[in-house]
Scaffold this active site. Structure first.
Site, PDB file in Angstrom:
ATOM      1  CE  LYS A   1      -4.631   1.545   0.516  1.00  0.00           C
ATOM      2  NZ  LYS A   1      -5.483   0.503  -0.322  1.00  0.00           N
TER       3      LYS A   1
ATOM      4  CG  ASP B   1      -7.092   3.914  -0.599  1.00  0.00           C
ATOM      5  OD1 ASP B   1      -7.870   2.603  -0.891  1.00  0.00           O
ATOM      6  OD2 ASP B   1      -7.845   4.558  -0.129  1.00  0.00           O
TER       7      ASP B   1
HETATM    8  P1  NDP Z   1     -13.063   7.997  -2.578  1.00  0.00           P
HETATM    9  O1  NDP Z   1     -11.748   9.190  -3.197  1.00  0.00           O
HETATM   10  O2  NDP Z   1     -13.398   7.682  -3.490  1.00  0.00           O
HETATM   11  O3  NDP Z   1     -13.955   8.475  -1.933  1.00  0.00           O
HETATM   12  C1  NDP Z   1     -14.192   8.501  -0.099  1.00  0.00           C
HETATM   13  C2  NDP Z   1     -15.377   9.228  -0.250  1.00  0.00           C
HETATM   14  O4  NDP Z   1     -15.088   8.867   1.852  1.00  0.00           O
HETATM   15  C3  NDP Z   1     -15.915  10.806  -0.042  1.00  0.00           C
HETATM   16  O5  NDP Z   1     -17.178  10.945  -0.279  1.00  0.00           O
HETATM   17  C4  NDP Z   1     -15.053  10.978   1.456  1.00  0.00           C
HETATM   18  O6  NDP Z   1     -15.930  12.385   1.049  1.00  0.00           O
HETATM   19  C5  NDP Z   1     -14.995  10.261   2.097  1.00  0.00           C
HETATM   20  N1  NDP Z   1     -14.253  10.305   3.018  1.00  0.00           N
HETATM   21  C6  NDP Z   1     -13.036  10.083   2.490  1.00  0.00           C
HETATM   22  N2  NDP Z   1     -12.109  10.549   4.319  1.00  0.00           N
HETATM   23  C7  NDP Z   1     -12.997  10.438   4.658  1.00  0.00           C
HETATM   24  C8  NDP Z   1     -13.084  10.900   6.303  1.00  0.00           C
HETATM   25  N3  NDP Z   1     -11.697  11.335   7.226  1.00  0.00           N
HETATM   26  N4  NDP Z   1     -14.480  11.253   7.221  1.00  0.00           N
HETATM   27  C9  NDP Z   1     -15.173  11.249   6.931  1.00  0.00           C
HETATM   28  N5  NDP Z   1     -15.610  11.004   5.707  1.00  0.00           N
HETATM   29  C10 NDP Z   1     -14.293   9.872   4.332  1.00  0.00           C
HETATM   30  O7  NDP Z   1     -12.615   6.852  -2.154  1.00  0.00           O
HETATM   31  P2  NDP Z   1     -13.147   4.991  -2.504  1.00  0.00           P
HETATM   32  O8  NDP Z   1     -14.358   5.170  -2.191  1.00  0.00           O
HETATM   33  O9  NDP Z   1     -12.277   5.251  -3.446  1.00  0.00           O
HETATM   34  O10 NDP Z   1     -12.728   4.894  -1.224  1.00  0.00           O
HETATM   35  C11 NDP Z   1     -13.319   4.159   0.176  1.00  0.00           C
HETATM   36  C12 NDP Z   1     -12.872   3.463   0.840  1.00  0.00           C
HETATM   37  O11 NDP Z   1     -13.286   2.247   0.066  1.00  0.00           O
HETATM   38  C13 NDP Z   1     -11.438   3.585   2.160  1.00  0.00           C
HETATM   39  O12 NDP Z   1     -11.273   3.654   3.310  1.00  0.00           O
HETATM   40  C14 NDP Z   1     -10.924   2.379   0.615  1.00  0.00           C
HETATM   41  O13 NDP Z   1      -9.276   2.317   1.655  1.00  0.00           O
HETATM   42  C15 NDP Z   1     -11.460   1.787   0.637  1.00  0.00           C
HETATM   43  N6  NDP Z   1     -11.607   0.321  -0.931  1.00  0.00           N
HETATM   44  C16 NDP Z   1     -11.416   1.534  -1.569  1.00  0.00           C
HETATM   45  C17 NDP Z   1     -11.180   0.481  -2.802  1.00  0.00           C
HETATM   46  C18 NDP Z   1     -11.123   1.107  -4.107  1.00  0.00           C
HETATM   47  O14 NDP Z   1     -11.112   0.169  -5.096  1.00  0.00           O
HETATM   48  N7  NDP Z   1     -11.777   2.413  -4.854  1.00  0.00           N
HETATM   49  C19 NDP Z   1     -10.602  -0.920  -2.714  1.00  0.00           C
HETATM   50  C20 NDP Z   1     -11.238  -1.357  -1.597  1.00  0.00           C
HETATM   51  C21 NDP Z   1     -11.510  -0.632  -0.684  1.00  0.00           C
HETATM   52  P3  NDP Z   1     -14.518  13.683   0.999  1.00  0.00           P
HETATM   53  O15 NDP Z   1     -14.830  14.256  -0.873  1.00  0.00           O
HETATM   54  O16 NDP Z   1     -15.598  14.374   1.987  1.00  0.00           O
HETATM   55  O17 NDP Z   1     -13.513  13.286   1.274  1.00  0.00           O
END
Ligand code: NDP
Length: 446
Positions: A127, A167
């Site tokens: 990672k 991510d």
């Molecule tokens: P994105 O950046 O596309 O979206 C993240 C979302 O979560 C946004 O809506 C963001 O809001 C919100 N968010 C992020 N940090 C915080 C926080 N500290 N508090 C509240 N809301 C928060 O990321 P992903 O959708 O790709 O990833 C989301 C999760 O899924 C993560 O934990 C990631 O590790 C996990 N994941 C992702 C994969 C992938 O293929 N993308 C695969 C497996 C797991 P804002 O815009 O306000 O920051």
């Protein structure tokens, strides 16, 4: 004696990794759930598997200097933790978020070892990321950051070495900039070095949708096993990014109704059901805040700075970030009659929240099993790149579905075999661990 092995190794981890609370939390959950494995397999203790698996192969940290649009020099810190390559090249995403530190990258990298093993595909765990915040930056600033980041990272990655992906904060735009710089420095256009690429330069169909779809396929399997389904269920999805958007789309397809989703500023409630394409437009195209949803859907309500978990639901899918559901929030879910929790984000539930789910009979799909669809399709992207070929959306989606069904079955069976029936936390940890442990034994002490 076995108890003391796990406890001793965990204590050593805490002593050696002080101030790394997220890494300690992820390791604690895994290590303690593996106790029954060491009772059955003393050879793993003799081979020091646990001591070795918790120590990354290497951790790379570097300066990322870049110049903003006003000509001001900025410096961020870059990370790549190559945790374990026993079953294949290191594989895991890059996270760009101001909260990123070594502890967060290590927890994610550690989880990734077992998650990748669960997919049944030959990929190891790693990672990376940076404390750079893409929010509010221009495309040019993001490009200059990505170019600087890759200028160092390219020395450490490669098709058969380490293959990063997206991510939080890393989507198609960032992967494009990273790939462009890699290609330029290495004088080669080798698609297999990154996944999540654009479709016209080696990306896989269905990769964008894979984590969200995979999560819903997994939870659907878990529900079906109890004679239940998504049909007519009220669902809350946190986040509104890549994972959340496509989870919402798939839930709608299966007849469920997502009534709320969020971002880090607040959440929207739409009793008519969240329109995923509107969220997609706001977050992916306009890069705006979820608050804008109510401009297009006047019946929806926006709640600033409030927890989305206060919204009553049958099924909760946390898809934002780590530790977004604590004990109190888990208790609210129970009180509101929630029957299932499926983790799209990595480690979104605290250890205390998980205890609340398990004690109250909530069906629980833990992250490393439930969100493995993203990395699984990334591995399928690598296969297509090696073959210089691309599968149709339907072919990839079918493979994804079958991988998620297998992960569910393998986790369920491992839990049963070790006397923890219906506990997918224990089951997925054991199922993921066994393959890696056996490979590590085969390779000797390295
Ligand atoms: P994105 O950046 O596309 O979206 C993240 C979302 O979560 C946004 O809506 C963001 O809001 C919100 N968010 C992020 N940090 C915080 C926080 N500290 N508090 C509240 N809301 C928060 O990321 P992903 O959708 O790709 O990833 C989301 C999760 O899924 C993560 O934990 C990631 O590790 C996990 N994941 C992702 C994969 C992938 O293929 N993308 C695969 C497996 C797991 P804002 O815009 O306000 O920051």
């Amino acid at each position: 004696m076995t108890m003391s092995y796990v406890e001793r190794v965990y204590q050593e981890l805490v002593d050696r990794n002080q101030n790394e609370s997220e890494f300690q939390q992820a390791a604690k959950e895994v290590l303690f759930s593996l106790k029954p494995v060491f009772e059955k397999h003393p050879e793993f203790i003799k081979a020091g598997i646990l001591e070795r698996i918790i120590e990354p192969d290497r951790m790379i940290m570097f300066r990322v200097p870049w110049v903003d649009d006003n000509g001001v020099v900025k410096v961020n810190r870059g990370y790549r933790v190559q945790f374990n390559n026993s079953i294949g090249p290191y594989k895991g995403g890059l996270r760009l978020h101001p909260s990123v530190n070594l502890s967060i990258i290590k927890f994610l990298g550690f989880e990734q070892i077992l998650k990748n093993s669960l997919t049944g595909l030959p990929i190891g765990g790693g990672k990376g990321g940076s404390d750079f915040d893409p929010k509010g930056k221009s495309d040019s600033e993001v490009m200059r950051f990505c170019q600087s980041f890759m200028t160092e990272l390219c020395k450490h990655i490669g098709d058969d070495i380490d293959v990063p992906a997206g991510d939080i904060g890393v989507g198609a735009r960032e992967i494009g900039f990273l790939f462009g710089q890699y290609k330029r420095i290495k004088t080669m256009s080798t698609a297999g070095v990154l996944t999540g690429k654009g479709l016209n330069y080696g990306g896989s169909l269905a990769r964008t949708e894979a984590t969200g779809y995979g999560l819903v396929y997994f939870v659907d399997e878990m529900l079906k096993d109890r004679g239940l389904s998504f049909k007519d269920r009220k669902v809350v999805v946190s986040g509104s990014g890549n994972v959340a958007i496509y989870a919402i789309q798939k839930i709608n397809e299966l007849g469920g109704k997502v009534v709320a989703c969020s971002d880090s500023s607040g959440y929207v409630y739409d009793e008519d059901g969240i329109d995923y394409s509107m969220v997609q437009e706001i977050k992916e195209v306009k890069r705006a805040r979820i608050k804008e949803y109510i401009d297009a859907k006047p019946n929806a309500v926006y709640h600033e700075s409030k927890s989305v978990w206060e919204v009553p639901c049958d099924i909760a899918l946390p898809c934002a970030t780590q530790n977004e559901i604590n004990k109190e929030q888990a208790e609210i879910l129970v009180k509101n009659g929630c029957i299932a929790v499926g983790e799209g984000a990595n480690m979104p539930s605290t250890l205390e929240a998980i205890d609340v789910y398990l004690e109250n009979g909530i069906l629980f799909a833990p992250a490393k099993a439930a969100n493995a669809g993203g990395v699984a399709v990334s591995a399928l992207e690598m296969s297509q790149n090696s073959m210089r070929y691309s599968w149709s959306f339907e072919e990839v989606d079918m493979k994804l579905k079958s991988i998620m069904q297998n992960i569910y079955l393998n986790s369920k069976n491992a839990a049963q075999e070790y006397g923890f029936e219906n506990n997918l936390v224990v089951g997925s940890n054991i199922a993921g661990f066994m393959k890696v442990a056996e490979a590590m034994i085969a390779h000797g002490v390295v």
